[in-house]
Scaffold this active site. Sequence first.
Site, PDB file in Angstrom:
ATOM      1  N   HIS B 281     -13.819  -5.173 -17.746  1.00 47.02           N
ATOM      2  CA  HIS B 281     -13.332  -4.352 -16.626  1.00 47.02           C
ATOM      3  C   HIS B 281     -11.968  -3.780 -16.968  1.00 47.02           C
ATOM      4  O   HIS B 281     -11.111  -4.465 -17.525  1.00 47.02           O
ATOM      5  CB  HIS B 281     -13.328  -5.107 -15.301  1.00 47.02           C
ATOM      6  CG  HIS B 281     -12.392  -6.272 -15.213  1.00 47.02           C
ATOM      7  ND1 HIS B 281     -11.068  -6.121 -14.866  1.00 47.02           N
ATOM      8  CD2 HIS B 281     -12.590  -7.589 -15.403  1.00 47.02           C
ATOM      9  CE1 HIS B 281     -10.495  -7.312 -14.849  1.00 47.02           C
ATOM     10  NE2 HIS B 281     -11.380  -8.221 -15.181  1.00 47.02           N
ATOM     11  N   ASP B 293      -6.706  -9.939 -19.234  1.00 54.78           N
ATOM     12  CA  ASP B 293      -7.650  -9.815 -18.116  1.00 54.78           C
ATOM     13  C   ASP B 293      -7.558  -8.397 -17.556  1.00 54.78           C
ATOM     14  O   ASP B 293      -6.770  -8.145 -16.665  1.00 54.78           O
ATOM     15  CB  ASP B 293      -7.304 -10.853 -17.056  1.00 54.78           C
ATOM     16  CG  ASP B 293      -8.271 -10.852 -15.882  1.00 54.78           C
ATOM     17  OD1 ASP B 293      -9.348 -10.244 -15.974  1.00 54.78           O
ATOM     18  OD2 ASP B 293      -7.928 -11.462 -14.858  1.00 54.78           O
ATOM     19  N   GLU B 327     -12.878  -4.732 -10.722  1.00 48.32           N
ATOM     20  CA  GLU B 327     -13.390  -6.097 -10.704  1.00 48.32           C
ATOM     21  C   GLU B 327     -12.514  -6.978  -9.844  1.00 48.32           C
ATOM     22  O   GLU B 327     -12.989  -7.827  -9.093  1.00 48.32           O
ATOM     23  CB  GLU B 327     -13.436  -6.664 -12.139  1.00 48.32           C
ATOM     24  CG  GLU B 327     -14.169  -8.012 -12.260  1.00 48.32           C
ATOM     25  CD  GLU B 327     -13.282  -9.238 -12.045  1.00 48.32           C
ATOM     26  OE1 GLU B 327     -13.802 -10.323 -11.847  1.00 48.32           O
ATOM     27  OE2 GLU B 327     -12.045  -9.097 -12.057  1.00 48.32           O
ATOM     28  N   GLU B 328     -11.195  -6.790  -9.940  1.00 51.38           N
ATOM     29  CA  GLU B 328     -10.269  -7.768  -9.378  1.00 51.38           C
ATOM     30  C   GLU B 328     -10.278  -7.826  -7.858  1.00 51.38           C
ATOM     31  O   GLU B 328     -10.071  -8.878  -7.271  1.00 51.38           O
ATOM     32  CB  GLU B 328      -8.837  -7.490  -9.868  1.00 51.38           C
ATOM     33  CG  GLU B 328      -8.657  -7.679 -11.366  1.00 51.38           C
ATOM     34  CD  GLU B 328      -8.812  -9.132 -11.814  1.00 51.38           C
ATOM     35  OE1 GLU B 328      -9.130  -9.998 -10.985  1.00 51.38           O
ATOM     36  OE2 GLU B 328      -8.642  -9.386 -13.016  1.00 51.38           O
ATOM     37  N   ASP B 355     -14.803 -11.371 -20.160  1.00 54.45           N
ATOM     38  CA  ASP B 355     -13.757 -11.340 -19.120  1.00 54.45           C
ATOM     39  C   ASP B 355     -13.005 -12.658 -19.038  1.00 54.45           C
ATOM     40  O   ASP B 355     -12.464 -13.011 -17.996  1.00 54.45           O
ATOM     41  CB  ASP B 355     -14.363 -10.950 -17.767  1.00 54.45           C
ATOM     42  CG  ASP B 355     -13.284 -10.734 -16.706  1.00 54.45           C
ATOM     43  OD1 ASP B 355     -12.119 -10.502 -17.085  1.00 54.45           O
ATOM     44  OD2 ASP B 355     -13.602 -10.809 -15.499  1.00 54.45           O
ATOM     45  N   HIS B 425      -3.437 -13.359 -14.089  1.00 58.29           N
ATOM     46  CA  HIS B 425      -2.959 -12.765 -12.831  1.00 58.29           C
ATOM     47  C   HIS B 425      -1.453 -12.928 -12.641  1.00 58.29           C
ATOM     48  O   HIS B 425      -0.981 -13.010 -11.511  1.00 58.29           O
ATOM     49  CB  HIS B 425      -3.674 -13.361 -11.612  1.00 58.29           C
ATOM     50  CG  HIS B 425      -5.146 -13.060 -11.554  1.00 58.29           C
ATOM     51  ND1 HIS B 425      -5.918 -13.422 -10.477  1.00 58.29           N
ATOM     52  CD2 HIS B 425      -5.972 -12.427 -12.414  1.00 58.29           C
ATOM     53  CE1 HIS B 425      -7.181 -13.031 -10.693  1.00 58.29           C
ATOM     54  NE2 HIS B 425      -7.230 -12.428 -11.870  1.00 58.29           N
TER      55      HIS B 425
END
Lengths: 456, 456
Positions: B281, B293, B327-328, B355, B425
């Site tokens: 993604h 990520d 995606e997130e 991912d 994140h």
Amino acid sequence: MRTPTTRHPAIARAGAFLACALLAAPALRAQSDVDRLITAAVQDTAAYHRLGELVDTFGSRPSGSDRLERAIDWIVAEMKKDGLENVHTEPVMVPHWERGAESATLIEPRRAPLAMLGLGRSVGTPPSGITAPVLVVRDFADLRAHASEARGKIVLYDYPFRHDLPPFEAYEDAVRYRVLGADSAASVGAVAALVRSVASFSIRNPHTGSMAYGSAAKRIPAAALSVEDAEMLHRMQDRGQRIVVNLTMGARTLPDAPSRNVIAELRGSEKPDEVVVLGGHIDSWDVGQGAMDDGGGSVAAWEVLRLMKQLGIRPKRTVRVVLWTNEESGLAGGRAYRDAHRSELPKHVLALESDNGVFAPRGIRVTGPDSVVAWMRRLVAPLARIGADSVFRGDPEADVSPIVALGVPGAALEIDGSRYFWYHHSEGDTLDKLDPYEMARCVATMGAVALGAAND
Amino acid sequence: MRTPTTRHPAIARAGAFLACALLAAPALRAQSDVDRLITAAVQDTAAYHRLGELVDTFGSRPSGSDRLERAIDWIVAEMKKDGLENVHTEPVMVPHWERGAESATLIEPRRAPLAMLGLGRSVGTPPSGITAPVLVVRDFADLRAHASEARGKIVLYDYPFRHDLPPFEAYEDAVRYRVLGADSAASVGAVAALVRSVASFSIRNPHTGSMAYGSAAKRIPAAALSVEDAEMLHRMQDRGQRIVVNLTMGARTLPDAPSRNVIAELRGSEKPDEVVVLGGHIDSWDVGQGAMDDGGGSVAAWEVLRLMKQLGIRPKRTVRVVLWTNEESGLAGGRAYRDAHRSELPKHVLALESDNGVFAPRGIRVTGPDSVVAWMRRLVAPLARIGADSVFRGDPEADVSPIVALGVPGAALEIDGSRYFWYHHSEGDTLDKLDPYEMARCVATMGAVALGAAND
């Protein structure tokens, strides 16, 4: 600087054991006190919890701050509650640098905040900051090679932490850019200096620390970038991109402020005027909690005395805890101790400091002639059972260096420093980075050596 | 969820070798292409450098941001330069949440900034924030036990990351508090929710991520604190101290914004309407660089196609790279792909996603019946020489889950995830956390499986 005096710990232990057996027979009661102290220390996590109370209650403790002075007040009160002797403070005037609001912002090739911390003692910028193109250099030689391009620019030193050296040697190697980088950059016309954080690992946490101005005519602002940001700017330059940064720093140096060294003792039963000093520094940088650097060393030294008192151990010589102020930005505490106790120094038999974090202890690093090394081998022998009986040669920690320079034998707690520079001088220096039982073993190590030296 | 299908890789390899020898004899030329692709991939760090250009140029790429769309434009242009086929985008409307200015400040027992990140989809606070006492709980059961104390308070969940579980299982375990914590806190009258960052290690870097509102009548703001700050507040509560925090969040949800999935192909020579999908993604959270990520997974998938093109490898079935958007914070890209390609899905022979970071690859995780597992064993066999030939069973990655739910065999790159949740994140998700040669082995692994599936 930190060469082990033997490559074979087993041989060292055997030698120490023989030395003990041959030489220490009359000191059996004292030896037993050392063993009792080790046993009590390694089973007790009180030091860790007291450190937690200290750093959670007061946070970081920069020189000149109210937090530092309130922390000192609290420590003095607690030491008195512990029943320690001669608890008092000694006045020290300390430098007072304040960070103020600060930021670094990438303007070109794209706008983005950079993770930064101004360096201690740096001057500030105008309120709107300094906006200038960036010249990234690898080291001083690279700066000289590109000196003609530096005028009017912000120079960034992207000098990496050397993983082929032991951590504290790699720090000494890289910290030159933090300390001296601004001066060298100013001398070729740069308007500000940025330095890659002196760190062996990073999660985008910038690391501050002190810098110094030297011979350059102009004092330019200096700040550390996170490792990640320094590498990114370097990649951008390697791609041929123009880099522009705004650096804004509200840093200022205020008049020197009053602070204090903290002192507590257990007086010697036989030679009270002979002194073993042990301690750490109670000030810290203004980020994180100053738990590792050096709340831990301070509380570990204090805990040695508290445990001795609790166990009813009375040393033959006086054991004195000193918590120095202002290690980080001036060493005023170490110098003030030297000056206030100058006449006493010939009767200082040892000065032991912990300032590399109270991680798993390996033993003791000593400064002095071979006789001091041999003596230290005897003192650490009872620590074999906790694996902290190695003796290393090397420089003393900063706070004791003024008295070591006058002949006092210096000793430092030697620990597993593999993660020290992950957190050092950054927001990551918090209680959780330490382990209660590793810290307890540091208390045992400092205690065994201090009490051994006091009773020897 | 991620049970290895064998505990003995050597046995698995031997089985795979036999299977190859018995079954794959007619595919000798294709097998040779797989080997050529592996060899080329592991010697080439182009993917890492392209990832660096992507993340340095555009930074993080949150849904709804201009940076994400400009990154997509750049990728499309680069893919065309690479000579890939059918390069295009497909429209997706995506949620658009913006963080705004935000802070958390400890007010009592002392004033200090807390390291925080608001959670994705959270509502904001009034401009002056919410100032309230804090109730620290360990978990949902602890909240229920103290429900009567929660009214009017900020509830902090200090739920630790379980180190006794594999990292991705520990994440699933702890992320409940990030996703559902606000709703549970609101249901007992809390005015805001804080959650300990879902992280296996921390240098005071808070970790964001999405949350969701459920049945509670009131939507309260929710943010993550760094592990260090959560633990400190917990210690303060354990000491009986009153804790007051101000939480200020400018977060807001804007109308859905247009974004795009990116598609590029090498068309199949024999069965062009049968498709192997591989991808990652392209959106990320709005902190760090979104390198791990999932910039890394996206570029690795793209690199497979670029290398095949460069090597002149033409697959029998179509190999299609899909870089999903959003995606997130919504999975809109994954659903849009499903909807746009619904009629084609019966001819999707495999959907492979990376991912979990392009760290050292271990093999492939598959979703599907035993026959798919057996097939995957054959496909990974050529990867034995780079140690990436293990097959695991488990759930697919998020973006492919909508088509896996409709019967497409799902596969995911399985990597060494031991440090993934150090950075995930957070500001620490930057290029330097990845290794060029580990990433190259991920390209080799994805390429071998995708090409193997296309030619099988």
